[in-house]
Design an enzyme around this catalytic site. Structure first.
Site, short mmCIF file in Angstrom:
data_model
loop_
_atom_site.label_atom_id
_atom_site.label_comp_id
_atom_site.label_asym_id
_atom_site.label_seq_id
_atom_site.Cartn_x
_atom_site.Cartn_y
_atom_site.Cartn_z
N ARG A 153 1.00 -1.18 0.27
CA ARG A 153 0.13 -0.25 0.06
C ARG A 153 0.70 1.22 -0.13
NH1 ARG A 153 -3.25 1.21 5.50
NH2 ARG A 153 -1.14 1.31 6.70
N THR B 190 -1.03 7.51 -0.31
CA THR B 190 -3.12 7.54 -0.90
C THR B 190 -3.34 6.71 -0.26
OG1 THR B 190 -1.67 5.77 -1.98
CG2 THR B 190 -1.97 8.03 -3.22
N ASP C 283 3.37 -2.01 13.54
CA ASP C 283 2.80 -2.01 12.03
C ASP C 283 3.88 -3.77 11.89
OD1 ASP C 283 4.51 -3.32 9.39
OD2 ASP C 283 4.82 -1.19 8.87
N ASP D 132 7.06 -4.83 10.12
CA ASP D 132 8.35 -4.77 10.58
C ASP D 132 8.42 -5.52 12.07
OD1 ASP D 132 8.09 -2.70 9.32
OD2 ASP D 132 7.82 -1.32 10.23
N1 URA Z 1 -0.60 -2.97 9.18
C1 URA Z 1 0.38 -3.00 9.77
O1 URA Z 1 1.59 -3.43 10.04
N2 URA Z 1 -0.10 -2.21 11.61
C2 URA Z 1 -1.58 -1.12 11.23
O2 URA Z 1 -1.65 -0.78 12.41
C3 URA Z 1 -1.67 -1.71 9.58
C4 URA Z 1 -1.87 -1.91 8.85
#
Ligand code: URA
Length: 211
Positions: A103, A107, A202, A205
């Protein structure tokens, strides 16, 4: 679209540990794996089976086995990979396809950068693995991709979902009785960067480090 939020103390316990910012990557990977197996139990409630004769040490009887074509599990790269082992542990005979989606952080639009899936998914039950249902853009694109190739039943397994993303998926597949989302929790909201609040950060991550 159907939604199942798994209400189970073990799911809540593991999710709480996943949320904890001090949980390191190896522990995060193990917990995600365990949590997926619990979600998979519910997500596969309607996996197709057929009668199958079996002879026990005592007597013949009739059980069931998975039908052909086998279900197909589709992790969305990269964070969905962290859910793959937990899923195929429960469905070891499933085939595995891959969808690479990213993503745009400005945007928040999802684009496909890789795919390894059969062109024809007619009659297949598909299980999409995407840990964070945030804006819903990635999941809508992935589910549409599978339905366009003939899949007739798509279940998404998400560790966490945001109400905004669920609404996007719901309005995209309003009429589709065979699109389902199974998640461990629906959180409060998205922040301005598209992160789920309180969420777990994330997912990619936290599974694999910042690369
Ligand atoms: N992607 C993620 O890894 N964490 C989020 O909070 C939203 C999208």
């Amino acid at each position: 679209m159907r939604l199942s939020v798994i209400d189970h103390p073990l799911v809540a316990h593991k999710l709480t540990a996943l949320r904890d910012a001090s949980t390191d990557s190896p522990t995060f990977r193990r917990l995600a794996d365990e949590l997926v197996t619990l979600l998979a139990y519910e997500a596969t409630r309607e996996v197709r089976v057929e009668p199958h004769p079996v002879r026990t040490p005592v007597a013949p009887t009739t059980g069931v086995r998975l039908t052909s074509p086998k279900p197909i599990v589709v992790p969305i790269l990269r964070a969905g990979l962290g859910m793959l082992d937990g899923m195929v542990r429960l469905l070891p005979t499933a085939e595995v396809g891959f969808l690479g989606m990213i993503r745009d952080e400005t945007t928040l639009q999802a684009t496909t950068y890789a795919n390894r899936l059969p062109d024809d998914l007619s009659g297949r039950q598909c299980y999409v693995l995407d840990p964070m249902l945030a804006t819903g853009g990635t999941l809508v694109a992935a589910v549409r991709y599978l339905l366009d190739r003939g899949a007739d039943d798509v279940t998404a397994l998400c560790l966490l979902a945001a109400p905004e993303g669920l609404e996007v998926v719901r309005s995209a597949f309003d009429e589709h009785a065979h699109v389902s989302v199974v998640t461990a929790a629906v959180d409060e909201r998205l922040d301005e960067q598209g992160y789920i609040v309180p969420g777990l950060g994330d997912a990619g991550d936290r599974l694999y480090g910042v690369v």
